[in-house]
Design an enzyme around this catalytic site. Structure first.
Site, PDB file in Angstrom:
ATOM      1  CB  SER A  63      -0.960   0.088   1.176  1.00  0.00           C
ATOM      2  OG  SER A  63      -0.094   0.544   2.298  1.00  0.00           O
ATOM      3  CG  ASP A  64       1.526   5.741  -1.318  1.00  0.00           C
ATOM      4  OD1 ASP A  64       2.461   6.055  -0.426  1.00  0.00           O
ATOM      5  OD2 ASP A  64       1.374   6.424  -2.344  1.00  0.00           O
ATOM      6  CE1 TYR A  65       4.411   7.469   6.336  1.00  0.00           C
ATOM      7  CE2 TYR A  65       2.257   8.559   6.764  1.00  0.00           C
ATOM      8  CZ  TYR A  65       3.106   8.063   7.233  1.00  0.00           C
ATOM      9  OH  TYR A  65       3.733   8.706   8.278  1.00  0.00           O
TER      10      TYR A  65
END
Length: 761
Positions: free
Chosen positions: A302-304
């Site tokens: 996932s992104d942040y």
């Protein structure tokens, strides 16, 4: 340059078909790392891991002991490093990112492999977007070079520096096509064109990863952000994306496919939704397309806090629901939210997440750690000695300077004002970027330092015969006026023979969360430019920018304009090389400079409308804005050299091409000037009539040719039916017979040389 024919085929297949996995660079990397199969010990580890430890292997956190700029870019949420070391001992972490060098990495790795129950090594990641300690031009600038091989070299150099500190995994390259210049993250990508994005995506992956992922001089690449992040509505970061599947497949997916075909075995889910479904929770995107149709065999992160953000999207009702949705959609690893290690165990216990699905993701992550050589030697990249010896050495600094000067675009050079003489003239450097070690390295630098970079004044003083011939005046701040600043600048201009006006954007105006409603030179600097122009001295505008800008007034009217972007550690030297003629500018615009901000999104490969405004005067009830032609001020592909470049003798090998044939298109390119030059010869095609409307032009190939004074060269492009493929009515690749226009030209909107041919069934 890369082999354009191979690259072109790969990307066309990527639009809807699957490149044979057995022949891909990714397969070769797997074989180099151990035969292309998951090592037997991985399944043995999985059998012995608890559910909680498995969830830990899928949980990535920001380092509590971060790099110099890491906290501002990605807040760790936990600055208690001893606590994070304890999490490593308990098997609650798969790794950390943006940490503070070899000593930090060694401390955490020691806890994981010597003090934890399962002794599984950590993986260390970071945002090495355009350099580690030695900073290279921002990616958008580097794409202006039209040299994918240059990007491969700078990526390899960045990996060499970064891996010496213990970094195994890079959150780059960003391969999002960006067609709205208001969006700040366009600075990290490849601009508006699909072909350039594909070529540079593949080149950067090859540079970061090399030919063997176990190398202690390379690192795993991550193609991001999957997918269509660059299509955010209104250029507003994190905003909704609502596009057709055809546009997704034709424009935004091919660079990802090129990156995966080049060997990238990690991808990052994008923040945005696509047609109402956030990418982080989109099973069609991650499972059906990425893994099913494309056969991607790596892992998805996932992104942040991307999983957490599905709650605010209105897609997940709470943290547990967000975990379930993201994981079942195909996101193997959670970044920063902590949701996976908190909620996956209970989801598996309840049966909402199948045990074998959990094991599958853990297998992918552990297999990647094995490919990176971490089970063989968990400390293989962690070396305080290498960290020091590899940092900012002579070779990487020279490459930074080379990349910088190859990234500078000369928009204008009326009266051959450039290059400037090295002696005999007094030069006034004016503007907020004329001097000072600030705004040099550009956005998204976790480990770079402006204080170790060369500013413009330093570079210019080193280039001229008499350092005392240079006078510097700041004139204004970046977004605020300075008391007496304009008066000081005007006085400096009056004493000078030539003015170099260094203006534009600060580095924090580009990058994540830095969308702009107006892509213009900030007003205080525009006022400075107007005042200096009124003095009447020959003026060179040196733009600092992370996107295309709408230029106006004295800036647009200056006799010479250089687009210098953010060039990194060797900024001042690179600009001086071009200013004084040590290097003839050879870069071209990877993004169109609009006439007005309100034209955004503007890109050259737009579709025709039923009411185009014909060439010439503006007509009523046509597709244009009030008082404005629907063209760029400076189009994609534009750029000048210190030579005099002309095109002639267009030739086609035939006027027709059968479906099993090919046609060659050639032209003669001549430098009639007195200086050597490099020209980027561009080849565009338009399908006049099709079952789905086609863009007014598409770049199909280009050649960068070096021409001595008076020299000519014949440049030939070979076109095949597969190069004319597009996504048809059923969202499948198709080629249709018909009439095609071709241009060999110096930009996307230049007339250049034009001809037509027929593709026959």
């Amino acid at each position: 340059m890369l082999d354009s024919r191979i690259s072109r085929r790969a990307a066309l297949m990527g639009a809807g078909a699957v490149v044979a996995w057995s022949a891909s660079p990714a397969r070769a990397l797997l074989q180099a790392a151990g035969g292309g199969r998951v090592p037997a010990f991985v399944d043995d580890l999985i059998r012995r891991l608890t559910v909680e430890e498995k969830a830990g292997q899928l949980s990535l956190m920001a380092s509590a002991w971060g790099g110099s700029s890491a906290a501002s870019l990605n807040p760790p949420g936990n600055s208690d490093f001893p606590k994070q070391v304890e999490e490593a001992r308990r098997g609650q972490l798969t790794g950390v990112f943006n940490g503070n060098g070899a000593r930090m990495h060694r401390t955490l790795q020691t806890a994981a492999v010597r003090e934890s129950r399962m002794k599984i090594p950590l993986i260390f990641g970071a945002d090495i977007i355009h350099g580690h300690r030695t900073i290279f031009p921002v990616p958008l600038a580097e794409v202006a070079s039209f040299e994918p091989e240059l990007a491969r070299r700078t990526a390899e150099a960045a990996a060499y520096e970064a891996s010496g500190t213990g970094l195994d995994w890079n959150f780059a390259p960003m391969v999002d096509v960006a067609r709205d210049q208001r969006w700040g993250r366009g600075v990290e990508g490849g601009g508006e064109d699909v072909l350039l994005n594909r070529l540079f995506a593949a080149a950067r992956v090859r540079g970061f990863q090399g030919s063997n992922l176990k190398s202690d001089a390379h690192m795993l690449a991550t193609a991001k952000h999957f997918a269509a992040y660059g299509a955010a509505e209104a250029g507003l970061d994190y905003n909704t994306v609502d596009i057709s599947e055809r546009t997704l497949r034709e424009v935004y997916l091919p660079p990802f496919k090129a990156a995966f075909d080049a060997g990238a075995l990690s991808t990052m889910a994008s923040f945005n939704e696509i047609s109402g479904v956030p990418s982080t929770g989109n099973p069609w995107l991650m499972n059906q397309l990425l893994r099913g149709e494309w056969g991607f065999d790596g892992f998805v992160v996932s992104d942040y806090t991307g999983d957490e953000e599905m709650i605010a999207h209105g897609f997940a009702k709470d943290a547990r629901d967000a975990t379930r949705l993201a994981f079942l959609a195909g996101v193997d690893m959670s970044m920063q939210s902590g949701f996976y290690r908190t909620h996956l165990p209970s989801l598996v216990q309840s049966g909402e997440v199948p045990q074998d699905r959990l094991d599958q993701s853990v297998r992918r992550v552990l297999a990647m750690k094995a490919m990176l050589g971490l089970f063989d030697d968990p400390f293989r990249r962690i070396s305080e000695r290498r960290e020091e010896s590899r940092s900012m050495n002579r070779r990487t600094l020279a490459l930074s300077r080379e990349a910088g000067r190859k990234s500078i675009v000369m928009l204008k050079n009326d009266g051959d004002l450039l290059p400037l003489p090295r002696s005999g003239k007094r030069i006034a450097l004016i503007g907020p970027f004329a001097a000072g070690q600030h705004d040099l390295i550009g956005p998204w630098c976790v480990y770079g330092d402006d204080k170790k970079a060369v500013d413009l004044a330093t570079g210019v003083r080193e280039a001229v015969a008499d350092r005392n011939s240079i006078v510097v005046a700041e004139g204004s701040g970046i977004v605020e006026a300075l008391p007496g600043g304009i008066e000081q600048a005007v006085a400096a201009a009056r004493t000078a023979d030539i003015v170099v006006l260094a203006i534009g954007e600060s580095q924090n105006m580009s990058g994540e969360a830095q969308s702009r409603t107006e892509i213009i030179v900030p007003e205080p600097q525009q006022q400075l430019a107007e005042a200096v122009a009124a003095v009447g001295k020959p003026t060179v505008v040196v733009l600092k920018n992370g996107r295309a800008l709408a230029l106006e007034g004295a800036v647009a009217n200056a006799p010479a304009i250089l687009v210098t972007w953010f060039l990194g550690t060797e900024t001042g030297h690179s600009i001086a090389d071009v200013l004084f003629g040590a290097y003839s500018p050879s870069a071209r615009l990877p993004v169109s400079f609009p006439r007005e901000s309100g034209q955004q999104p503007y890109y050259y490969a737009h579709k025709p409308t039923g009411r185009p405004n014909p060439e010439g005067k503006l007509e009523e009830y046509k597709a244009r804005f009030r008082g404005l032609t629907n063209t760029a001020l400076y189009p994609f592909g534009h750029g000048l050299t210190y030579g005099r470049i002309g095109y002639s003798d267009l030739a086609l090998s035939a006027r027709g091409m059968p479906m099993n044939g090919e046609i060659s298109v050639s032209a003669r390119v001549t430098n009639s000037g007195r200086r050597a030059a490099e020209e980027v010869v561009q080849f565009y095609v338009r399908d006049r009539t099709a079952s789905v409307t086609r863009p007014v032009r598409e770049l199909k190939a280009f050649r960068k040719v070096a021409l001595a004074p008076g020299a000519s060269q014949t440049v030939r492009f070979v076109l095949r039916p597969a190069d004319l493929q597009f996504i048809g009515l059923q969202n499948r690749p198709t080629v249709e017979p018909g009439t095609f226009d071709v241009w060999i030209a110096p930009s996307a909107e230049a007339d250049g040389l034009h001809a037509t041919f027929e593709l026959t069934a």
